[in-house]
Design an enzyme around this catalytic site. Structure first.
Site, short mmCIF file in Angstrom:
data_model
loop_
_atom_site.label_atom_id
_atom_site.label_comp_id
_atom_site.label_asym_id
_atom_site.label_seq_id
_atom_site.Cartn_x
_atom_site.Cartn_y
_atom_site.Cartn_z
N CYS A 1 0.85 -1.19 0.00
CA CYS A 1 0.00 0.00 0.00
C CYS A 1 0.89 1.24 0.00
CB CYS A 1 -0.89 0.00 1.25
SG CYS A 1 -1.82 1.52 1.46
N ASP B 1 -0.40 -5.53 0.73
CA ASP B 1 -1.77 -5.81 0.28
C ASP B 1 -1.77 -7.18 -0.38
OD1 ASP B 1 -3.27 -3.62 1.11
OD2 ASP B 1 -2.70 -2.42 -0.61
#
Lengths: 130, 130, 130, 130, 130, 130, 130, 130, 130, 130
Positions: free
Chosen positions: F46, F53
């Protein structure tokens, strides 16, 4: 061919020389823990019809000094791909070979064979060291 | 490289210095109750191939005086993202670190690793204080 | 703000005055039987972020002389909707309040809180009268 | 016709001569292991209405010296296709016949019969040799 | 109307005269086996609102000399369709009536009632003969 | 840091030089058929928090002259493991790179990203050659 | 060995002589209707690694004058058990052979191959007669 | 209070001033692609009973020049937590606000509200720019 | 026996005289609506092996002036219980008989037959009046 | 009693005077959107046997100027609880009453009735305003 001749053909399974299962040293052998390996890609041959059989194998064990080397176990299972063998004998033979290779604290093997003639068969064997 | 050299590389895992897990005081330490934390976002690296491995971790414990601070536990797990480590060792190492950090009454850690070569591996370790 | 100040904020939870839970007389108190109530509509507030938390609560108990009046229990849970409280404390507080209200033979409360930052947390408390 | 006449009709079920179940020798009889056979293709006839009934049968047993020959078991079950018989009696009759045929260490038979008039009925019988 | 008046209305449930449950002789009474009957079609009335309630009933029992005649059990349950009765009392009343009718070795009744106001309620009663 | 500066950081994604995706010749290019590849092992970072992520990618395409070499595609995806990139841009970038590599008749990429803060995000891009 | 040599090895697949698929006359050929056959027991060999691959095949077709004889189709599929062949080519080859054997109005074949290296591949081919 | 007065209370919803939804520039605005956001954590208040309502919201849209900033959308939804509002109006209000904020090519919002009194309600609104 | 002799045995199926299906007048024949009937209790006999086959039948139709009397349809299906008939012919024969009995606006029949030899077969026929 | 007399009994259903369904003004009538209401708590009576029938109703509609008041709809459905009525007529009658009450743009009603005698029946009616 009579039923007893099949039995005859299967007696030799206990003596059948399968490939060696490689192992590696368990660096946490002072801890008791469980390992579970599951594969839906087991295949062997029906001794009666010569047609392929398929199964999911679920192996659960508590290692002592040795763990199972994953790739070697996969290659070991390949030895059954062209072998005529009954469902009951698959599970017993693989269990005996694994116990001999890694001498675990406990081990359980479940073979879930595909439906044949409307009947689905599962075989389960459990081992515990004394 | 031979199999034994991998073992050599993994022996150091027991000594590997991981980040500290923060804790907070259990204000209900006079009650016995269970906490379960589950994350499907664990990732480490296979020591043989250098490729990423993925797992779901399921942690269950009965706290004594200390609870696990959630965000700190998440950051602790990030230390494995670039670490070459076998499945068996992940579960044992995280268990040992958690037991050292919170000294729980009981603790169980299950790591369900993604399928590799047709075989799915799960490792489970249980701890009970005396 | 340091972690310890959160703890300080949560100590008062044990003293927090929640609404009374109404009861009704168990007309089968000479029988031992189990009642299970499950709601996926519990909401409280995270004391750190001020954002809402959500949980499914699963309550199981063996009543003695008193049962829980359903509508009153629902209103009791509404008191948490704007309360800053940690997951662990929700389950312990509700358990203590229920045990005080109905003095059951046995009671178990499980709170399954929604995923936060990739981790799903469940808390379980069990009570048994002596 | 009164209820008691149905009972009369069903008493003879215990004496009903069903086809023989063939067996084969268990070459791993020195190991204790479990075999599970499941079929969703059992059908018999309701003695009251004359209409067909349908069930899933789940058989689990630990063999001693003999295993069940799969095809013969399938043919054995065909004998029920035109037989008027109550659900309870199906499970008891098949269990008694299997125990007589293979003298197992343990055996369990579960018959899950299809919904009739909004009620689904399951019957379970367990056998253990002394 | 106060809460206590509802209790008053429910006391009479223990004395309520329900239809007789017919039975038939268990021709395998020398075997111990289990029968399970499940219906998702139970309906009664909420004594507070007068609105219908719905439940799934799961009955499990080990018969002694008598079995439950299925159609008569279905008609017995119809007596509740217009009866105002609390969830807890449904399960206890039906259990008491069944135990009186067939005097089983063991019996368990679970009533899973539909969600009301966000809360789903289940009641379980177990009986064992001495 | 303001929101617009994130946008600035992401503009360069369209120019980011990713590893080449290897291809092999489609020996059935005279037939129109569809290939679907699904992996639950995609991970990136991220750009706001620096935390990993995770996503499941589902790729569907109709090949023209070239197919995607599976192992090379896997290695291509590894380039995102340490890259800060928004969900929307992952799907668009991978789509553009795949279209450039194999010039398919049609292609669709769906990225199902893990829940963050109670919201699960999915991004879908479709391409059709003219 | 370079990638292009694999392509070379696979070109011959289009010319590979597979066993004949037997057919029987469609006695409802004046009606348009659909037949679907699904098997989870397809296995072939990966041309790169020599290891077995596994797939579920889903065949859907609208017959014209001929139907597929089930047992013969099963034996036809056995020819792939020891054949090195890519996923894409399996689906195209089987489709071409089926179209040649029964000249259907429409036919669709979907091959869902097991996960390899974290990626699951599906191949779909559709045929429509003009 | 009569039904019409509720309507009066809800007319103002269309004028209700909700928090601004922040956006960021879509760097792939020259591509047409779809974004789907799903949250099971929406809560508002029933205008009749004052009790909380709960819903899962599923938002799907094709962005033009602007995307929805995830955290800001989450905060926007918090404005409904203490708002008395009917199910139908929630979905229409949120749709109108989103369309005004990002002017998408297409947008669809589905609100799946929890069961009340035995009835589960879902509301779906679709928007397409001209 | 050769394959063609089976075909010969099945030709007569189109002429086979099955029991009449009773109907009742559709009192909403001025409305177009759909009726779906599903039974998992269809059984017939394999013409090759003489063993029972099992299927789930899913019937969907839009009635014109006549509806299907449910009990009569059930009895009609019983005529197949001892009939040797191929899967394809079951679906076509039942469709033709239903169309003749109720002359519907549209009708669709799907027969999902149980797995035989590792292959599950489904047959679907659609009818539309002109 | 003959079949035709049942038809006679059901003709009056179209004239049967059911309770009024209350409505409220749709404040978003300038938007086209869909409302779906699902209840698994519908019960009526079989006109042949006098025994209760059970169904799940799924209502989907696009409102014009009026919406359905939820509680009033629930009470409307209660009128069927003691009414002898065939499955087909339930769905048609409720559809006609709803269309008359709210004059929607579109409406669809699906009634999924519980299994009777091994057959599960579903009835679907669709309405579209001109």
């Amino acid at each position: 061919m009579t039923e007893s001749s099949y039995e005859g053909r299967q007696d030799h399974i206990r003596e059948w020389k399968t490939p060696e299962i490689e192992t590696f040293r368990n660096i946490y052998s002072d801890r008791e823990y469980e390992i579970r390996m599951e594969t839906s890609e087991f295949s062997c041959v029906c001794p009666k019809t010569g047609l392929p059989d398929f199964a999911t194998l679920v192996l659960t064990f508590v290692p002592a000094e040795l763990c199972i080397e994953l790739k070697s176990f996969k290659e070991y299972l390949l030895a059954y791909r062209n072998q005529g063998i009954f469902h009951e004998n698959v599970v017993n033979k693989v269990t005996d070979d694994l116990v001999a290779a890694i001498r675990p604290r406990r081990l359980r093997l479940e073979g879930q064979f595909n439906n044949r003639g409307g009947i689905q068969t599962t075989v389960v064997r459990e081992y515990e060291s004394r």
